[in-house]
Design a protein around this motif. Structure first.
Motif, mmCIF file in Angstrom:
data_model
loop_
_atom_site.group_PDB
_atom_site.id
_atom_site.type_symbol
_atom_site.label_atom_id
_atom_site.label_comp_id
_atom_site.label_asym_id
_atom_site.label_seq_id
_atom_site.Cartn_x
_atom_site.Cartn_y
_atom_site.Cartn_z
ATOM 1 N N LEU A 34 42.721 45.467 34.244
ATOM 2 C CA LEU A 34 43.242 44.333 34.990
ATOM 3 C C LEU A 34 44.321 43.646 34.160
ATOM 4 C CD1 LEU A 34 39.820 42.924 36.223
ATOM 5 C CD2 LEU A 34 41.560 44.016 37.650
ATOM 6 N N LYS A 35 45.319 43.089 34.849
ATOM 7 C CA LYS A 35 46.439 42.447 34.176
ATOM 8 C C LYS A 35 46.453 40.947 34.451
ATOM 9 C CE LYS A 35 48.212 46.341 32.688
ATOM 10 N NZ LYS A 35 48.222 46.654 31.236
ATOM 11 N N ALA A 36 47.009 40.188 33.528
ATOM 12 C CA ALA A 36 47.191 38.757 33.746
ATOM 13 C C ALA A 36 47.977 38.538 35.028
ATOM 14 C CB ALA A 36 47.937 38.147 32.564
ATOM 15 N N GLY A 37 47.479 37.623 35.870
ATOM 16 C CA GLY A 37 48.106 37.367 37.155
ATOM 17 C C GLY A 37 47.483 38.128 38.307
ATOM 18 N N ASP A 38 46.695 39.157 38.014
ATOM 19 C CA ASP A 38 46.035 39.915 39.078
ATOM 20 C C ASP A 38 45.066 39.039 39.864
ATOM 21 O OD1 ASP A 38 47.274 42.313 38.595
ATOM 22 O OD2 ASP A 38 45.541 43.296 37.676
ATOM 23 N N ILE A 39 45.029 39.256 41.162
ATOM 24 C CA ILE A 39 43.992 38.687 42.023
ATOM 25 C C ILE A 39 42.863 39.705 42.129
ATOM 26 C CG2 ILE A 39 43.434 37.916 44.359
ATOM 27 C CD1 ILE A 39 46.415 37.212 44.675
ATOM 28 N N VAL A 40 41.642 39.239 42.045
ATOM 29 C CA VAL A 40 40.476 40.107 42.253
ATOM 30 C C VAL A 40 39.630 39.495 43.361
ATOM 31 C CG1 VAL A 40 38.422 41.150 41.260
ATOM 32 C CG2 VAL A 40 40.480 40.879 39.853
ATOM 33 N N LEU A 41 39.559 40.178 44.495
ATOM 34 C CA LEU A 41 38.663 39.764 45.577
ATOM 35 C C LEU A 41 37.284 40.310 45.278
ATOM 36 C CD1 LEU A 41 40.576 40.351 48.954
ATOM 37 C CD2 LEU A 41 40.172 38.190 47.782
ATOM 38 N N ALA A 42 36.289 39.422 45.231
ATOM 39 C CA ALA A 42 34.964 39.802 44.739
ATOM 40 C C ALA A 42 34.101 40.536 45.752
ATOM 41 C CB ALA A 42 34.223 38.568 44.245
ATOM 42 N N GLY A 43 34.422 40.425 47.045
ATOM 43 C CA GLY A 43 33.593 41.041 48.076
ATOM 44 C C GLY A 43 32.901 39.992 48.923
ATOM 45 N N SER A 44 32.607 40.358 50.139
ATOM 46 C CA SER A 44 32.077 39.399 51.108
ATOM 47 C C SER A 44 30.673 38.921 50.765
ATOM 48 C CB SER A 44 32.068 40.022 52.502
ATOM 49 O OG SER A 44 31.575 39.100 53.454
#
Length: 255
Positions: free
Chosen positions: A217-227
């Motif tokens: 993962l890179k700085a600035g990345d968005i990570v959607l965790a899941g519903s």
């Protein structure tokens, strides 16, 4: 696998679903499915899209039961999937859209390696947001396997993120309940602990998954965790909002 990626892209653009990958190619592996996903992403990038992060899907028991798939998967988020909170989303260009509420994280620094744990993930996250994800399948009828989902970029179609809040060191989202309202009526709720026990665990899962491919993962990345709950049908003319006590709400209107 580029041929399969092109078939999925054509299905999305035409609004005409195709038979699942596993039905057309029996014996396809999870590694094959990720190759299809990456080939599809490369086609989109060649058309001008820009990667902005990752999504983890099927992290809650409700979603795994709903989809009949017993393991999480992941997809790549692109800037052309983003819809601003409070904005409008056209469902006419989608095949069979559904919507779900999630927590989303923004990385403040790079995060990589198989040794990533909750504490290292916590130190790397800068911001957290309530989010809505519109999932869609380019396959017929949502009758899919894990391999089908992965090849189809984990069914990610659109993302809506609310105003960000600083992710303080002691912030605990496990007991935060996201409530999803459609046209003002509560349609579904779910606590953060429904997502792998802690939404932050999705960041750990994603970093470790990427480590297997030699990236992170890179700085600035968005990570959607899941519903946090089962996905809901998404129709035109709806107003959808998700909120919890700790974060600003996120919303979208459909047409």
């Amino acid at each position: 696998m580029e041929q399969e990626a092109r078939a999925l892209l054509a299905a999305e653009r035409s609004g005409t679903p195709i038979e699942p990958l596993t039905a057309r190619r029996p014996g396809v592996t999870l590694a094959d499915a990720y190759r299809v996903q990456w080939a599809g992403t490369a086609l989109r990038i060649a058309d001008g899209a820009r990667p902005v992060g990752h999504k983890i899907g099927l992290t809650s028991a409700a979603m795994r039961e709903q989809m009949g798939i017993d393991a999480p998967d992941s997809g790549i988020l692109l800037d052309d999937m983003a819809v601003p909170s409070g904005g409008e989303l056209a469902v006419s260009g989608l095949v069979c859209p559904r919507i779900e509420a999630e927590f989303a994280f923004v990385l403040g620094r790079d995060l990589a390696g198989e040794a990533v744990d909750l504490e290292t993930a916590r130190s790397a996250v800068a911001q957290v947001m309530a989010a809505l994800e519109v999932i869609d399948t380019r396959y017929r009828g949502w009758q899919i396997t894990l391999e089908d989902s992965v090849a189809d970029n984990a069914a990610c179609a659109r993302i809506v993120t609310g105003p960000p809040a600083a992710f303080e060191w002691g912030m605990d989202l496990r007991d935060q309940v996201l409530s999803t309202r459609i046209d003002g009526a509560v349609a579904a709720t779910g606590a953060g602990r429904e997502v792998l026990g802690d939404p932050l665990a999705s960041v750990v899962w994603m970093a470790r998954r990427l480590a297997a491919f030699g990236v992170g993962l890179k700085a600035g990345d968005i990570v959607l965790a899941g519903s946090v709950h089962g996905s809901l049908p998404l129709l035109a003319g709806a107003h959808v909002e998700a909120s919890c006590k700790a974060l600003p709400p996120v919303s979208v209107r459909t047409r």
